[in-house]
Design a protein around this motif. Sequence first.
Motif, short mmCIF file in Angstrom:
data_model
loop_
_atom_site.label_atom_id
_atom_site.label_comp_id
_atom_site.label_asym_id
_atom_site.label_seq_id
_atom_site.Cartn_x
_atom_site.Cartn_y
_atom_site.Cartn_z
N GLY A 152 20.06 47.64 -35.25
CA GLY A 152 20.38 47.89 -33.53
C GLY A 152 20.14 49.25 -33.46
N GLY A 153 19.53 50.08 -33.21
CA GLY A 153 19.35 50.92 -33.26
C GLY A 153 20.25 51.63 -31.91
N GLY A 154 20.72 51.13 -30.83
CA GLY A 154 22.23 51.44 -29.87
C GLY A 154 20.96 51.31 -28.41
N ASP A 155 20.29 51.04 -28.42
CA ASP A 155 18.94 51.59 -27.47
C ASP A 155 20.17 51.02 -25.74
N PRO A 156 20.22 51.92 -24.98
CA PRO A 156 20.27 51.37 -24.27
C PRO A 156 19.70 50.28 -22.86
N MET A 157 18.15 50.55 -23.12
CA MET A 157 17.10 49.96 -22.63
C MET A 157 16.47 49.36 -23.17
N LEU A 158 17.07 48.51 -23.94
CA LEU A 158 15.66 47.46 -24.52
C LEU A 158 16.03 45.95 -23.69
N GLY A 159 15.39 45.39 -23.46
CA GLY A 159 15.48 44.21 -22.26
C GLY A 159 15.97 45.35 -21.45
N SER A 160 15.94 46.16 -20.85
CA SER A 160 16.57 46.41 -19.55
C SER A 160 15.16 46.70 -18.29
N GLU A 161 15.53 46.26 -17.00
CA GLU A 161 15.56 46.30 -16.09
C GLU A 161 14.60 47.41 -15.05
N PHE A 162 15.46 48.08 -15.87
CA PHE A 162 14.93 49.71 -15.73
C PHE A 162 14.14 50.65 -16.60
N SER A 163 13.46 49.67 -17.68
CA SER A 163 12.53 50.83 -18.22
C SER A 163 11.60 50.86 -17.74
N HIS B 172 8.74 49.86 -18.58
CA HIS B 172 7.87 48.96 -19.94
C HIS B 172 8.60 47.71 -18.89
N PRO B 173 7.09 46.69 -19.55
CA PRO B 173 7.44 44.97 -18.62
C PRO B 173 8.88 45.43 -19.66
N GLN B 174 10.10 44.30 -18.41
CA GLN B 174 11.61 43.86 -19.27
C GLN B 174 11.32 43.17 -20.98
N ASP B 175 10.39 42.10 -21.23
CA ASP B 175 10.28 41.38 -21.88
C ASP B 175 9.10 41.70 -23.27
N ARG B 176 9.08 42.75 -23.53
CA ARG B 176 8.33 43.88 -23.95
C ARG B 176 8.90 43.79 -25.27
N PHE B 177 10.31 43.98 -25.86
CA PHE B 177 10.49 43.76 -27.08
C PHE B 177 10.61 42.63 -27.64
N GLN C 227 10.64 45.14 -43.75
CA GLN C 227 10.23 45.78 -42.33
C GLN C 227 9.17 44.89 -41.49
N LEU C 228 9.18 44.31 -40.08
CA LEU C 228 8.19 43.10 -39.45
C LEU C 228 7.87 44.67 -38.96
N LEU C 229 8.91 45.66 -38.05
CA LEU C 229 8.51 45.91 -36.18
C LEU C 229 10.00 47.27 -35.96
N SER C 230 8.59 48.35 -36.05
CA SER C 230 9.90 49.20 -35.52
C SER C 230 9.62 49.90 -34.40
N PHE C 231 11.04 49.11 -33.22
CA PHE C 231 10.10 49.61 -31.94
C PHE C 231 11.39 50.80 -30.89
N SER C 232 10.08 51.21 -30.58
CA SER C 232 10.97 52.54 -29.50
C SER C 232 10.95 52.32 -27.95
N SER C 233 11.93 53.12 -27.48
CA SER C 233 12.50 52.63 -26.75
C SER C 233 12.14 53.59 -25.85
N ASP C 234 12.23 54.39 -24.55
CA ASP C 234 11.89 55.05 -23.04
C ASP C 234 12.24 56.22 -23.87
N LYS C 235 11.40 57.53 -23.26
CA LYS C 235 12.10 58.34 -23.98
C LYS C 235 13.49 59.40 -23.45
N LEU C 236 14.52 59.94 -24.25
CA LEU C 236 15.61 59.73 -23.58
C LEU C 236 15.49 61.10 -21.79
N ILE C 237 14.66 61.21 -21.81
CA ILE C 237 14.86 61.91 -20.31
C ILE C 237 14.36 61.15 -19.58
#
Length: 473
Positions: free
Chosen positions: A101-112, A114-119, A295-305
């Motif tokens: 975990g990298g602390g991403d609050p939007m991982l699988g979030s309905e507010f992203s 991107h689609p909620q199941d993207r990760f 490492q298999l995957l590096s997943f980026s969150s939405d932008k901070l803004i």
Amino acid sequence: LCCLCLTGFARHAVDGSLYFMKSPELSAASVGYCFMDATTGRAIQSYDEKKALLPASILKIVTTATALDLLGPDYRFITKVGYTGTISTDGILQGNLIIRGGGDPMLGSEFSRHPQDRFLNELLVAVQAAGIKEIKGHIVCDDSLFDTEGVSHKWLWEDMGNYFAAGSYGLNYSDNMYRLILRSGTVGTVPQILGTKPEVPGLMFANYLRAASNTIDSVYIYGAPFSGQRYLYGTLPANRSTFTVKGDIPDPALYLGQVVSGMFVSKGIKVQGKPITVRLLRERGETFSYSDMHQLLSFSSDKLIDIITVTNKRSNNLFAETLLRQIALTRYPIASASRGIEVVSGHWREKGIDVSSFMLADGSGLSPVNRISADAVARILFSIKNGKNGDSFLHTLPKAGEEGTVRNLLKGSRLNGSLYLKSGSIMGVQCFAGYYIGQKPYIIVLMVNNFTGPRSILRRDIERLFLSELSGR
């Protein structure tokens, strides 16, 4: 009663301020007010602006402005996936799959955005591309980037277990939230629990609810972090075929491991071990190392803004608390709320702002022991407005009369859409802070503590105050 600091201020504004301070709702209240020129930083009008008051959710302005200053609008949280051990030629992983975990609050979030199941989809593709068909070890979810105190010890018990008091951890998932579906019968009967969406393994409910003749949600979900036991108290409207309330997922990292394990099994990938978290491993006295992780995957969150926009417009407590901990990581290797508060205070002190009124317990404003002055909030708004990210930050705040928690404030008035305001409200508290964008920009911070009478009447008086002060500007 009212000692106003005035500099060339219009007579109608003075009258409006005096009228406001004589409101019956303020007879027992403490008020802090600052009206500032957003270009020069000159205080146009103020009242007890140095007094430390309870800010409620306008504290999110301090947290989000700090995060934007320190991290930048394009910053992204990173979640990494890898494995330890080896993969045989027939696709058997002799080792563990790691979700770091990298602390991403939007991982699988309905507010992203991107689609909620993207990760989950990207994770599955990465595992399949590596040729993994069976995992002999565990799915290990690493939540150790933040400390284990995801919930402030200064929050109220009546909030704990509800979605707006969800804990923030090094690995968050699906807004750390579930929806509890209920069905109610006649007045006085015990409502039926139909289930949760999503289903959270290990979640159990002791139901002390009653159906009532009211029309509002008065359901409280009580429960501690990492515990699956939840207690339901309060009332809900009678004779509802379905009635939905929201609660917090007690252990988001473990829940994510369970979701991933279930997805793998459904796709024909066997998982021998049960999902586990780094927190649980350490509580058992076991060590954990990444020395041989592939490492298999590096997943980026939405932008901070984008995350800040959701935080401010939706007054999202989880996102604010996660940002506070990410702020701590700019100076410390492991995040905590207390370290985040230390960095927040130090940042604005270095900017020349008087932080003597900062008495903070969290980053969201949920704690009833938070204190800060209207002057400090106004000067932070001034600093961020006149920095390189000023325009970006402005648009993270909801427009009065149109959006978020201020969508009905000044609706249909001549100020509709020209005030960008964050609101803050808990029992006996009503605060507003933000910007007026007219012929000339201004900063407004109003904090009312311990008001009496209906909140609707106080908000009406506040609307009159804003209309009076900003007429013709």
